[in-house]
Design an enzyme around this catalytic site. Structure first.
Site, mmCIF file in Angstrom:
data_model
loop_
_atom_site.group_PDB
_atom_site.id
_atom_site.type_symbol
_atom_site.label_atom_id
_atom_site.label_comp_id
_atom_site.label_asym_id
_atom_site.label_seq_id
_atom_site.Cartn_x
_atom_site.Cartn_y
_atom_site.Cartn_z
ATOM 1 N N GLY A 1 0.843 -1.200 0.000
ATOM 2 C CA GLY A 1 0.000 0.000 0.000
ATOM 3 C C GLY A 1 0.868 1.235 0.000
ATOM 4 O O GLY A 1 1.924 1.280 0.639
ATOM 5 N N HIS B 1 -18.261 5.131 3.611
ATOM 6 C CA HIS B 1 -17.146 6.005 3.341
ATOM 7 C C HIS B 1 -15.838 5.497 3.940
ATOM 8 O O HIS B 1 -14.776 5.589 3.346
ATOM 9 C CB HIS B 1 -17.498 7.369 3.916
ATOM 10 C CG HIS B 1 -16.367 8.311 3.987
ATOM 11 N ND1 HIS B 1 -15.624 8.621 2.881
ATOM 12 C CD2 HIS B 1 -15.837 9.002 4.998
ATOM 13 C CE1 HIS B 1 -14.683 9.477 3.242
ATOM 14 N NE2 HIS B 1 -14.780 9.709 4.510
ATOM 15 N N ARG C 1 -20.765 12.457 12.087
ATOM 16 C CA ARG C 1 -21.203 11.804 10.860
ATOM 17 C C ARG C 1 -22.291 10.767 11.062
ATOM 18 O O ARG C 1 -23.255 10.720 10.303
ATOM 19 C CB ARG C 1 -19.993 11.110 10.225
ATOM 20 C CG ARG C 1 -19.000 12.100 9.742
ATOM 21 C CD ARG C 1 -17.803 11.432 9.167
ATOM 22 N NE ARG C 1 -16.998 12.450 8.497
ATOM 23 C CZ ARG C 1 -15.829 12.230 7.954
ATOM 24 N NH1 ARG C 1 -15.297 11.035 7.994
ATOM 25 N NH2 ARG C 1 -15.180 13.201 7.366
ATOM 26 N N LEU D 1 -1.407 7.338 2.320
ATOM 27 C CA LEU D 1 -0.758 8.171 3.329
ATOM 28 C C LEU D 1 0.071 7.328 4.282
ATOM 29 O O LEU D 1 1.221 7.657 4.571
ATOM 30 C CB LEU D 1 -1.816 8.941 4.118
ATOM 31 C CG LEU D 1 -2.457 10.108 3.382
ATOM 32 C CD1 LEU D 1 -3.499 10.764 4.251
ATOM 33 C CD2 LEU D 1 -1.401 11.121 2.971
#
Lengths: 228, 253, 637
Positions: free
Chosen positions: C40, C401, C330, C43
């Site tokens: 990966g 998400h 959220r 970030l």
């Protein structure tokens, strides 16, 4: 040394070569035009000017050699870059549409090659006398000695409508070449910032147009019988 | 035929792999909704191809929201299709009309060889970044973020350039397949910030050298690149790159 | 089995300093003898790869995209939190820590979260030094915005493309190391199995996506930074390639999968427009700073939004949560939208949407200011929907998400398999049952830049065994398994496409294990998933070759893993008989419909151990011990 290598071998460096040689050739074209426009001041003016150039070899030859070098640099670099550009896309798109490009920008190589051919023709015509051999034989008296009658040569030359037509067409292509080339040279040298972008584009178009009109004025005036 | 769906004819470039020659193949795309993205339309075509036992069309895509830079199609001769400032994944079928014939091609440039169908290898861009598209600061020891005030206008201008998504549309659209806009964006982004000053000359010299080595064409200041750029990165940055390279060349020892 | 979190003892605020003081180090000359495999390049992965290489380790980094710059971190929009207190508005490391714990509904590990808040300040400094063009004020200093779930302005941002800029910063740091030869990058390479030798993670098996070649890489440690599993729902805001394969393969090799039922639904996404939909597009939650959420008060109101007078609108978030209003966290904002639509008040196609209205903000600040703040989001909205949100309200609906669950890791970010480290969204550690906005970027970079480089040294200093040869039997066996699976997928030649199966699975999981879950629905899902999985292995149609670029084959492998993983997800959701954060069980709610936790019975991390396909996984618990904070009913009223 490293600087020279960077300038003459890198892609960007050769753009500077194009830009600077182009800029100097552009200045020459302006000077050349201003010199020739003296035809409108009368026969004596033009002939005196032509004689001055001929009689000052310390000015004439460096200028001629300089122009030759600039032209070679400009042309050789252009051809080199163009070959590399072709190689960068071995397989073309289906239907070659160049997006957002001005006609002048797209035609820059073509117009350049035509202008090159024209320069050769122009030199053969007025410098080497190969097109109209009698052109170099006209003389006129100046300060008591015979000098070349450039005025008569031009009038005679442009009285031929075929020759004038070649000149007019080529001036059109030069104008096209400069309208992209002049603004492009600012971009290549990194001077075309957003603040001056539009002004530079206008300057390029206007100066190209002035050169076209100025240079065309001569054959047109002769053809129309305004200059005899 | 309702007004919310359409039928299209696609001419798609099919190429088995890098070694083989490619060719255009025609496909019918039927009952395409106007709300589909272009890639969703290709998904539909692929589902039908798979059902018929034909090899589906390979194309690059990932985020489908216009930021990863992976999607890359030349649609009717224009990189990323007809809309301005839009990647292929954000192009929706409402930009087309019933009966349209659409030609779909991969990016075409020597440094972007085709891997399969519409998929190309854009690793040349990575190699350009690897030689200098960074600020050499290792993790740790950075001063406080506010220790270095940066004028808002500079930060904003840097951001304009930093938005580049590395999709390669600039190369695809350029008649010379030049990578100037991509390189200019990174050189501009870092060159506008104080953090990027110490390596400014080195960066531009190395990145341009790598760009040349990869076999991209040369810039002829036409502007097709900016016109197709999904992030609308302007010609100003190319001018800036030219200026930076000139200065760096003159100072080079 | 009870899991040991290995959080250092001592006062919370000193745990990380204490860890660093006491940890073992690897001397510089020895570092280059260690090889780290990082899977990966988002970030977490890119920052870890760059930092470990800077320190002198040998690093190999793998990503399935064509370049590390394309990892899905790039799509994060809103910003990154940091406890800088540049606003002088009362922020502190403790407050960021507390907000994160509370936002996570008291289901995160205190020690990890405090460390995250501590290093958050270093992240900003590091990113600024890299040249990340954060938004600035006219005075030249960094600008901040506020974000859902917080009452301070601690979010740093770069227009609406913060994730992109932070990822490019990490990508540039990684590129520098690739250029220096300290990192070997393998793009278009997908990890298909983890290899254990003597119980330790010592290598991976990968497939070169261009040639199809299967190969093994051995190392001293394996780092998974492979993101979340949101695509199990088929429609999510994740990129098309996002998958569970790497973490699920590790799970099958013995790593525990923790809290898979903690999935986050993002409230501000563009509603579904039809069956063709391949993904959902998120618009930054920062929109809620200036946009007001509302629905018509009466069901079946067909008037255009601009024609509905104030009195006929229900600004339900402002009404229900007066102190947080449109900035409610959220999960709460998402459920409130679902509730409104379930009550027939939804707007747009299918009635699955609510309005997000900017007209007041435009009146107050002017269209230019709104354009400056959210211009790119408005453009994105218009491109997708064809509507101009300056003139009429946006329509939004929640979408999957982010996934808080992930592989279980201890304080060292190491899983229960020694030598297997898990970073970023792929692990479960810091967000509890719900993640606050602008905290994912923070966690990814914290793990990669500032945590793993310390903890991996500690691990290496206490292990002797070095990198194995890839000729070892364990590698050969794993390679054969991977090859056999690919062969099997290509040989089925069934009638349905991979996408078709994925869509069906996703719809099932979304319906039964999405925004709201209940016992009966989860049991139904658990009954249907194995049948669907069986059909998949008998009736999927994957064309093409194994020895070439084959996107359908790649996808098939990922969907096959989702087919098994979905069961684990539903099982975890079924077992957690409480509501917390992103996990909302309809049976467990307060009278006014809020999530009701059961701290007595469920204050633990559920870390599942694999025991064979179709067999019930083994539940391991890590009790959550709160030394510092007092668990309360979360309230944003």
């Amino acid at each position: 040394m490293k600087t020279l290598k960077l300038i003459f071998l890198s892609s960007l460096g050769r753009k500077y070569v194009m830009a600077i040689s182009g800029a100097l050739l552009f200045l020459f074209v302006i000077g050349h035009m201003l010199g020739n426009l003296q035809i409108f001041l009368g026969k004596d003016f033009l002939n005196a000017y032509a004689h001055f150039l001929k009689a000052t070899p310390e000015l004439l030859w460096p200028a001629r050699i300089g122009l030759l070098v600039l032209a070679i640099l400009h042309i050789v670099t252009a051809v080199q870059l163009a070959i590399e550009n072709r190689r960068a896309r071995p397989l073309a798109y289906d239907g070659t549409k160049i997006y957002a490009a001005s006609f002048a920008a797209q035609a820059i190589l073509f117009s350049g090659l035509v202008v090159l051919a024209f320069i050769v023709y122009h030199l053969l015509h007025f410098t080497f006398g190969k097109i109209q051999p009698e052109a170099l034989t006209y003389t006129v008296m100046y300060k008591g000695e015979p000098i070349h009658d450039v005025y008569k040569m031009m009038v005679m030359g442009f009285s031929n409508p075929w020759i004038s037509a070649i000149y007019l067409i080529c001036m059109g292509l030069l104008c096209l070449h400069l309208s992209h080339g002049v603004s492009s040279l600012f971009q290549s040298l990194g001077w075309k910032t957003n603040a001056y972008r539009n002004a530079i584009d206008k300057f390029a178009k206007i100066s190209a147009l002035i050169i076209f009109l100025g240079n065309c004025a001569i054959p047109v005036a002769i053809l129309l019988g305004l200059v005899k | 035929m309702s007004e919310t769906t359409m039928n299209l004819t696609l001419r798609v470039w099919r190429q088995k792999n890098a070694q083989s020659a490619g060719t255009f193949v025609e496909y019918e795309a039927k009952n395409i909704s106007v709300d589909m993205s272009f890639l969703e339309m290709l998904d539909v075509v692929n589902e039908e191809l798979t059902a018929r036992g034909e090899d589906p069309i390979a194309f690059d895509h990932d985020c489908r929201e216009g930021i990863c830079g992976m999607c890359s199609l030349t649609i009717n001769g224009k990189a990323h299709g007809p809309l301005e400032a839009t990647t292929t994944c954000q192009l929706h079928m409402r930009s087309f009309k019933n009966g349209d014939a659409i030609t779909v091609e991969p990016w075409r440039a020597k440094p972007f060889p085709v891997i399969k169908d519409l998929v190309t290898d854009r690793s040349a861009f990575d190699r350009i970044i690897q030689v200098g598209g960074f600020v050499s600061v290792s993790t740790g020891g950075a001063p406080d973020g506010n220790a270095l005030p940066i004028p808002k206008t500079d930060a904003d201008a840097a951001m304009d350039a930093a938005q580049c998504i590395g999709c390669g549309a600039c190369v695809a659209a350029c008649k010379n397949a030049s990578a100037m806009l991509f390189v200019a964006a990174k050189v501009g982004h870092l060159g506008l910030l104080p953090q990027g000053q110490t390596e400014r000359d080195r960066r531009v010299l190395h990145m341009v050298a790598q760009m040349d080595e990869e076999g991209f064409g040369n810039c002829t200041n036409i502007g097709s690149c900016s016109a197709v750029c999904p992030k609308e990165i302007g010609q100003d940055f190319i001018s800036r790159l030219n200026r930076d390279f000139l200065k760096a060349s003159l100072r080079a020892k | 089995m009870t899991l040991e979190s290995n959080v250092p003892s001592g006062p919370l605020a000193h745990k990380w300093s204490k860890y660093k003081q006491e940890q073992k180090l690897v001397n510089p000359a020895n570092k280059r003898k260690f090889e780290v495999l990082i899977v990966g390049s988002g970030l977490a992965g890119a920052s870890a790869a760059a930092t470990l290489a800077e320190l002198g380790y040998n690093v190999k980094c793998f990503c399935f995209q064509d370049s590390p710059r394309r990892a899905h971190s790039i799509a994060a929009q809103g910003g990154i939190n940091a406890a800088k207190n540049y606003r002088n508005d009362g922020d502190s490391i403790y407050r960021l820590f507390y907000d994160t714990i509370k936002g996570g509904d008291f289901r995160a590990r205190e020690g990890n979260v405090h460390r995250l808040a501590e290093v958050s300040v270093n992240i900003i400094d590091q990113c600024v030094a890299q040249g990340v063009p954060f938004a600035r004020e006219y005075g030249g200093l960094l600008d901040n915005r506020s974000f859902g779930g917080a009452q301070v302005s601690r979010t740093f941002y770069a227009r609406g493309q913060t994730g992109q800029q932070l990822l490019l910063g990490a990508y540039q740091a990684l590129s520098r190391q690739i250029g220096l030869g300290t990192v070997k990058m393998y793009p278009r390479t997908e990890m298909l199995d983890l290899v254990l030798i003597n119980g330790e993670a010592k290598g991976i098996v990968v497939r070169d996506l261009i040639t199809g070649a299967i190969s093994s890489h051995g190392g001293d440690a394996v780092v998974l930074a492979t993101g979340g599993y949101g695509n199990v729902f088929y429609l999510s805001t994740n990129a098309q390639g996002c998958n569970v394969t790497a973490t699920y393969r590790a799970y099958k090799k013995g790593a525990y999968f923790a809290n898979p039922c903690y999935t986050q639904i993002h409230p501000t996404c563009i509603p579904v427009s039809g069956d063709h939909q391949s993904k959902l597009t998120l618009m930054s939650e920062s929109l809620r700073n200036d946009g007001r959420v509302w629905v018509p008060k009466t069901a079946g109101d067909t008037r255009l939004p601009q024609d509905i007078p104030e009195g006929d609108r229900d600004y339900y978030l402002e009404r229900k949560y007066p102190s947080y209003g449109n900035l409610a966290p959220r999960d709460i904002a998402s459920r409130a939208a679902k509730e409104a639509c379930d009550n027939g008040l939804g707007v747009g196609p299918g009635g699955r949407g609510v309005y997000l209205d900017f007209s007041d903000a435009i009146k107050r600040l002017g269209e230019d200011k709104i354009r400056e703040r959210y211009g790119n989001l408005f453009e994105m909205y218009e491109r997708i929907t064809g509507e101009n949100a300056y003139q009429r309200p946006m329509r939004i609906y929640p979408a999957v998400h982010y996934t808080m669950g992930g592989l279980w890791v201890d304080y060292n970010l190491m899983s229960n398999i020694p030598g297997l480290f898990v970073l970023g969204e792929a692990n479960f550690s810091d967000h509890g049952a719900n993640r606050l906005g602008a905290s994912a970027l923070m966690q990814g970079l914290a793990d990669g830049y500032f945590v793993l480089p310390y903890t991996i040294a500690n691990h290496f200093a206490s292990t002797k065994q070095h990198k194995p040869s890839t000729d070892a039997a364990e590698f050969k066996e794993a390679e054969q398994e991977v090859e056999a699976r690919i062969k099997k997928l290509l040989s089925i030649n069934g009638k349905r496409t991979v996408n078709d199966f994925h869509r069906e699975l996703g719809k099932l999981v979304w319906d039964k294990c999405g925004m709201a879950r209940n016992d009966a629905g989860l049991k139904e899902a658990l009954a249907r998933i194995p049948a669907l999985r069986e059909e998949f292995w008998e009736n999927v149609n994957v064309l093409g070759d194994a020895e070439a670029l084959n996107p359908a084959l790649e996808r098939a492998g990922r969907v096959a893993d989702f087919m098994e993983f979905a069961e684990l997800l539903c099982l975890d959701a079924l077992h957690r008989k409480e509501s917390c954060g992103g996990h909302f069980r309809e049976e467990y709610q307060t009278e006014d419909g809020e999530a009701q936790r059961n701290d007595e019975e469920f204050s633990y991390v559920a870390a599942w151990g694999y025991s064979g396909v179709g067999n019930a996984p083994v539940l391991n618990k890590e009790p959550l011990v709160y030394e510092e904070v007092h668990m309360t009913q979360r309230s944003y009223k």
